[in-house]
Design a protein around this motif. Structure first.
Motif, mmCIF file in Angstrom:
data_model
loop_
_atom_site.group_PDB
_atom_site.id
_atom_site.type_symbol
_atom_site.label_atom_id
_atom_site.label_comp_id
_atom_site.label_asym_id
_atom_site.label_seq_id
_atom_site.Cartn_x
_atom_site.Cartn_y
_atom_site.Cartn_z
ATOM 1 N N CYS A 1 0.970 -1.121 0.111
ATOM 2 C CA CYS A 1 -0.123 0.087 -0.085
ATOM 3 C C CYS A 1 0.900 1.242 -0.019
ATOM 4 N N HIS B 1 0.301 4.152 1.107
ATOM 5 C CA HIS B 1 0.085 5.104 2.230
ATOM 6 C C HIS B 1 0.986 4.652 3.366
ATOM 7 N N ALA B 2 1.185 3.658 3.576
ATOM 8 C CA ALA B 2 2.141 3.357 4.824
ATOM 9 C C ALA B 2 2.857 2.003 4.840
ATOM 10 N N GLY B 3 2.628 1.237 3.787
ATOM 11 C CA GLY B 3 3.226 0.002 3.788
ATOM 12 C C GLY B 3 2.785 -1.071 3.843
ATOM 13 N N CYS B 4 1.524 -1.293 4.409
ATOM 14 C CA CYS B 4 0.934 -2.538 4.530
ATOM 15 C C CYS B 4 0.732 -3.301 3.355
ATOM 16 N N CYS C 1 -6.788 -2.409 1.799
ATOM 17 C CA CYS C 1 -5.664 -2.361 2.926
ATOM 18 C C CYS C 1 -6.272 -2.369 4.027
ATOM 19 N N CYS D 1 -4.874 -1.714 6.995
ATOM 20 C CA CYS D 1 -4.150 -1.037 8.114
ATOM 21 C C CYS D 1 -5.466 0.188 8.211
ATOM 22 N N HIS D 2 -5.628 1.010 7.143
ATOM 23 C CA HIS D 2 -6.536 2.009 7.230
ATOM 24 C C HIS D 2 -7.651 2.177 6.178
ATOM 25 N N ALA E 1 -7.842 2.111 2.809
ATOM 26 C CA ALA E 1 -7.741 2.251 1.561
ATOM 27 C C ALA E 1 -8.146 1.215 0.561
ATOM 28 N N PRO F 1 -6.874 6.816 2.773
ATOM 29 C CA PRO F 1 -5.805 7.658 2.926
ATOM 30 C C PRO F 1 -4.666 7.231 1.800
HETATM 31 FE FE1 FES Z 1 -2.766 1.195 3.519
HETATM 32 FE FE2 FES Z 1 -2.724 2.988 5.469
HETATM 33 S S1 FES Z 1 -1.133 1.619 4.969
HETATM 34 S S2 FES Z 1 -4.315 2.509 4.057
#
Ligand code: FES
Length: 169
Positions: free
Chosen positions: A104, A106-109, A120, A122-123, A125, A137
């Motif tokens: 992802c 956004h933050a790497g998940c 995703c 994690c958050h 998306a 996000p």
């Molecule tokens: Fe994917 Fe935040 S790491 S939405």
């Protein structure tokens, strides 16, 4: 829970998907899950130098072997990762095969496949099945990687080379 690139949690995700191994030594999750294994730099099963002359948009001599192209059904997204160098999906749609970065932006998940999109965990998306149209996000699509199908019928993904989202093999 935050999953990060190279983290153990991706392996756990794949294991949680309940998956076995295929004969060439690559782990196999379900099409909605993941696949661990494979080695960057694997060649096709015959190991012959002329396998570099495969069909597709990538270099068959430089990439990870994602198994038989014929095993990837239309609508499938098969997850491959070594939990270090690459974390990707090999997918097929009506146009052919394509490979997506599973990380992802956004933050790497690691994203997961649902019926009609990637999401995703994690958050929240989401991305369409071509990795496009990210929702907040995340604000960037998933990268597409070059791939080819070698003379043995194996998909070789060149995860160091990105291609346009419309590229198919
Ligand atoms: Fe994917 Fe935040 S790491 S939405």
């Amino acid at each position: 829970m935050n999953e990060s690139r190279g983290g153990v949690s991706r392996r756990g995700f794949c294991a949680a998907a309940g998956v076995g191994l295929v004969s060439i030594g690559l782990g196999a999750c379900t099409e909605t899950g993941g696949q661990d294994g494979g080695t960057a730099g694997d060649l096709g099963s015959s190991g012959q130098p002329d396998l570099a002359q495969g069909q597709g948009n990538g270099n068959c001599a430089a990439g990870v072997n994602a198994g038989q192209a014929s095993a990837i059904a239309a609508g499938a997204a098969v997850h491959f990762t070594d939990n270090q160098s690459y974390d990707l999906f090999v997918c097929r749609d009506s146009g052919g095969l394509y490979a997506l970065n599973a990380i992802c932006p956004h933050a790497g998940c690691t994203v997961r496949k649902a019926t009609s999109q990637f999401f995703c965990p994690c958050h929240g998306a989401t991305f369409d099945l071509n990795g496009q149209h990210p929702t907040s996000p995340a604000f960037s699509p998933l990268d597409h990687y070059a791939l080819c199908v070698d003379a043995a019928g194996d998909v070789i993904v060149d995860f160091n080379t990105t291609v346009s989202a419309t590229t198919r093999s």
